[in-house]
Motif scaffolding. Structure first.
Motif, PDB file in Angstrom:
ATOM      1  N   UNK A  49       8.888   1.022 -11.691  1.00  0.00           N
ATOM      2  CA  UNK A  49      10.450   0.345 -10.854  1.00  0.00           C
ATOM      3  C   UNK A  49      11.114   1.432 -10.305  1.00  0.00           C
ATOM      4  N   UNK A  50      11.584   2.485 -10.829  1.00  0.00           N
ATOM      5  CA  UNK A  50      12.705   2.483 -10.436  1.00  0.00           C
ATOM      6  C   UNK A  50      11.873   3.279  -9.097  1.00  0.00           C
ATOM      7  N   UNK A  51      10.454   3.455  -8.995  1.00  0.00           N
ATOM      8  CA  UNK A  51       9.734   4.295  -7.669  1.00  0.00           C
ATOM      9  C   UNK A  51       9.943   3.071  -6.849  1.00  0.00           C
ATOM     10  N   UNK A  52       9.183   2.087  -7.207  1.00  0.00           N
ATOM     11  CA  UNK A  52       9.455   1.097  -5.714  1.00  0.00           C
ATOM     12  C   UNK A  52      11.169   0.629  -6.070  1.00  0.00           C
ATOM     13  N   UNK A  53      11.838   0.757  -6.506  1.00  0.00           N
ATOM     14  CA  UNK A  53      12.890   0.281  -6.066  1.00  0.00           C
ATOM     15  C   UNK A  53      13.632   1.725  -5.032  1.00  0.00           C
ATOM     16  N   UNK A  54      13.581   2.673  -5.038  1.00  0.00           N
ATOM     17  CA  UNK A  54      14.312   3.632  -4.716  1.00  0.00           C
ATOM     18  C   UNK A  54      13.526   4.502  -4.182  1.00  0.00           C
ATOM     19  N   UNK A  55      12.240   4.908  -3.957  1.00  0.00           N
ATOM     20  CA  UNK A  55      11.306   5.182  -3.046  1.00  0.00           C
ATOM     21  C   UNK A  55       9.820   4.217  -2.773  1.00  0.00           C
ATOM     22  N   UNK A  56       8.786   4.997  -2.594  1.00  0.00           N
ATOM     23  CA  UNK A  56       7.698   4.311  -2.361  1.00  0.00           C
ATOM     24  C   UNK A  56       6.561   3.787  -3.172  1.00  0.00           C
ATOM     25  N   UNK A  57       7.010   3.071  -4.196  1.00  0.00           N
ATOM     26  CA  UNK A  57       5.900   2.806  -4.691  1.00  0.00           C
ATOM     27  C   UNK A  57       5.369   3.598  -5.781  1.00  0.00           C
ATOM     28  N   UNK A  58       3.755   3.310  -5.812  1.00  0.00           N
ATOM     29  CA  UNK A  58       3.070   4.078  -7.062  1.00  0.00           C
ATOM     30  C   UNK A  58       3.003   4.949  -6.551  1.00  0.00           C
ATOM     31  N   UNK A  59       2.819   5.393  -4.913  1.00  0.00           N
ATOM     32  CA  UNK A  59       2.417   6.774  -4.737  1.00  0.00           C
ATOM     33  C   UNK A  59       3.782   7.451  -4.380  1.00  0.00           C
ATOM     34  N   UNK A  60       5.142   7.600  -4.982  1.00  0.00           N
ATOM     35  CA  UNK A  60       5.914   8.264  -4.731  1.00  0.00           C
ATOM     36  C   UNK A  60       5.774   9.353  -5.773  1.00  0.00           C
ATOM     37  N   UNK A  61       5.089   9.233  -6.277  1.00  0.00           N
ATOM     38  CA  UNK A  61       4.664  10.669  -7.885  1.00  0.00           C
ATOM     39  C   UNK A  61       3.701  11.791  -7.344  1.00  0.00           C
ATOM     40  N   UNK A  62       3.631  11.415  -6.035  1.00  0.00           N
ATOM     41  CA  UNK A  62       1.946  11.761  -5.568  1.00  0.00           C
ATOM     42  C   UNK A  62       2.518  12.340  -4.642  1.00  0.00           C
ATOM     43  N   UNK A  63       3.386  12.028  -3.583  1.00  0.00           N
ATOM     44  CA  UNK A  63       4.213  12.941  -3.108  1.00  0.00           C
ATOM     45  C   UNK A  63       5.283  13.931  -2.644  1.00  0.00           C
ATOM     46  N   UNK A  65       4.015  15.478  -5.838  1.00  0.00           N
ATOM     47  CA  UNK A  65       3.272  16.502  -6.232  1.00  0.00           C
ATOM     48  C   UNK A  65       3.276  17.323  -5.738  1.00  0.00           C
ATOM     49  N   UNK A  66       3.341  19.502  -5.480  1.00  0.00           N
ATOM     50  CA  UNK A  66       3.779  19.879  -4.940  1.00  0.00           C
ATOM     51  C   UNK A  66       2.178  20.678  -4.710  1.00  0.00           C
ATOM     52  N   UNK A  67       1.146  20.382  -5.042  1.00  0.00           N
ATOM     53  CA  UNK A  67      -0.253  20.465  -5.173  1.00  0.00           C
ATOM     54  C   UNK A  67      -1.491  19.750  -4.107  1.00  0.00           C
ATOM     55  N   UNK A  68      -0.531  18.696  -3.787  1.00  0.00           N
ATOM     56  CA  UNK A  68      -0.833  17.177  -3.099  1.00  0.00           C
ATOM     57  C   UNK A  68      -0.348  17.736  -1.919  1.00  0.00           C
ATOM     58  N   UNK A  69      -1.450  17.445  -1.032  1.00  0.00           N
ATOM     59  CA  UNK A  69      -1.841  17.824   0.504  1.00  0.00           C
ATOM     60  C   UNK A  69      -1.138  16.108   1.530  1.00  0.00           C
ATOM     61  N   UNK A  70      -2.185  15.459   0.780  1.00  0.00           N
ATOM     62  CA  UNK A  70      -2.213  14.164   1.912  1.00  0.00           C
ATOM     63  C   UNK A  70      -2.229  13.209   0.714  1.00  0.00           C
ATOM     64  N   UNK A  71      -1.318  11.788   1.015  1.00  0.00           N
ATOM     65  CA  UNK A  71      -2.004  10.803   0.326  1.00  0.00           C
ATOM     66  C   UNK A  71      -2.911   9.568   1.135  1.00  0.00           C
ATOM     67  N   UNK A  92      -4.460   4.936  -9.523  1.00  0.00           N
ATOM     68  CA  UNK A  92      -3.215   4.550  -9.242  1.00  0.00           C
ATOM     69  C   UNK A  92      -3.937   2.937  -8.532  1.00  0.00           C
ATOM     70  N   UNK A  93      -2.598   1.789  -8.628  1.00  0.00           N
ATOM     71  CA  UNK A  93      -3.321   0.502  -8.150  1.00  0.00           C
ATOM     72  C   UNK A  93      -1.637   0.224  -7.102  1.00  0.00           C
ATOM     73  N   UNK A  94      -2.136  -1.019  -6.208  1.00  0.00           N
ATOM     74  CA  UNK A  94      -1.081  -1.648  -5.880  1.00  0.00           C
ATOM     75  C   UNK A  94      -0.942  -3.275  -6.757  1.00  0.00           C
ATOM     76  N   UNK A  95       0.209  -3.546  -6.887  1.00  0.00           N
ATOM     77  CA  UNK A  95      -0.202  -4.779  -6.964  1.00  0.00           C
ATOM     78  C   UNK A  95      -1.398  -5.309  -6.478  1.00  0.00           C
ATOM     79  N   UNK A  96      -1.049  -6.187  -5.280  1.00  0.00           N
ATOM     80  CA  UNK A  96      -1.763  -6.907  -4.186  1.00  0.00           C
ATOM     81  C   UNK A  96      -0.588  -6.324  -3.227  1.00  0.00           C
TER      82      UNK A  96
END
Length: 244
Positions: A49-63, A65-71, A92-96
Motif C-alpha cells: 500500500x505504501x508503494x502504491x501511495x508513494x511509489x509506482x505500485x507493485x514494480x517499486x521493489x524492482x526499481x 533493486x540494483x541487480x535489475x536493469x529493466x522492468x 508480481x501482478x497488478x490488480x487490474x
C-alpha cells in the motif's frame, strides 16, 4: 490518504520522509482490521500500500533493486525483469488494467506528459532519469504496456571501458583527441548497444572551460561538468501544436 492528504499533496516532504508516516498510519489501520493477518502478511500488505501511495505500485521493489536493469509490464498479469542480462517472469501482478493505468499516468504526469486514446504511446522518464515507454489502448492490444530502462546510478568511465575491453587504450586516446580537437562525432547503434554510455564517456573529455548544451528527447546523459545547459524536447499537444 484522507488523514495524510495535505502532507501528500503539498509536496514539501520527499517520499523518503513520508514513508515512515504512511507506515505508521497503515499499521494503525491494520491493527483495527478484523481479518486475522500474520506479522509477515501485515508487513507485506503495508509495503504494497505504501508503494502504491508513494511509489509506482507493485514494480517499486524492482526499481529499487540494483541487480535489475529493466522492468517490462505486459498488461496487468505479466511483469518481467531483466537481471544480469537475463529476462525472467516475476510473480508480481497488478490488480487490474485500471491499477496499471494509474501507475502509468502517475509516471508520465510527473514529467508533464500524457497518454490516452488520442496519444496512445509516450516516452518519458522517472525523476532519477530512468527511461520509460508506455502504450495503451487502442495501440496496445492486450495492454497497457510499460517498459522502464533503469538509469545507471554510477555511469561507466573511460577506464571502466578499457578494463572490460570495450575499448583499447589506444582507441580511448584517439576518441579523447577527437573531442579535444573539436571534431564532429556521431554515436550510432541499436537499442541497448551502449550509445548513452559512450556519449557520457566522450563528454568527460570536454575541457572544463567549455560550455555544454545538450538537446535530448528524454534526458539521459550524466555529464559531470558544471557548465551544462540541458534541454529536453517537447511533443505536440492534442491539437498537434507546441512541439519543440
Amino acid at each position: 490518504i484522507d488523514e495524510l492528504g495535505p502532507e501528500l499533496s503539498r509536496g514539501k516532504l520527499t517520499a523518503k520522509d513520508l514513508r515512515p508516516r504512511v507506515n505508521a498510519h497503515l499499521q494503525a489501520a491494520l491493527a483495527d482490521e478484523a481479518t486475522p493477518l500474520s506479522l509477515s502478511d501485515k508487513a507485506r500488505l503495508g509495503e504494497d500500500i505504501a508503494n502504491d501511495i508513494l511509489g509506482y505500485g507493485p514494480i517499486q521493489r524492482y526499481l529499487e533493486d540494483t541487480e535489475i536493469s529493466e522492468v517490462m509490464v505486459n498488461g496487468a498479469e505479466h511483469v518481467y525483469v531483466e537481471r544480469f542480462g537475463k529476462i525472467e517472469l516475476t510473480q508480481t501482478r497488478f490488480i487490474d488494467e485500471t491499477h496499471l493505468r494509474r501507475v502509468i499516468d502517475k509516471i508520465v504526469g510527473e514529467v508533464s506528459r500524457r497518454v490516452d486514446e488520442a496519444s496512445p504511446m509516450v516516452d518519458a522518464r522517472l525523476p532519477d532519469g530512468s527511461r520509460v515507454n508506455a502504450g495503451v489502448h487502442p495501440l496496445a492490444i492486450g495492454g497497457p504496456y510499460l517498459t522502464i530502462r533503469k538509469f545507471a546510478a554510477d555511469p561507466l568511465q573511460v577506464q571502466d571501458l578499457v578494463a572490460n575491453k570495450t575499448l583499447t587504450p589506444a582507441v580511448a586516446r584517439f576518441l579523447e583527441a577527437c573531442v579535444v580537437g573539436r571534431l564532429n562525432v556521431i554515436v550510432s547503434g541499436g537499442t541497448d548497444a551502449g550509445k548513452t554510455t559512450m556519449l557520457n564517456v566522450l563528454s568527460s573529455f570536454i575541457p572544463s572551460d567549455e560550455r555544454i548544451v545538450t538537446i535530448e528527447d528524454s534526458k539521459e546523459l550524466q555529464l559531470r561538468q558544471e557548465h551544462v545547459a540541458s534541454l529536453e524536447a517537447r511533443p505536440p499537444n492534442i491539437e498537434g501544436r507546441g512541439e519543440i
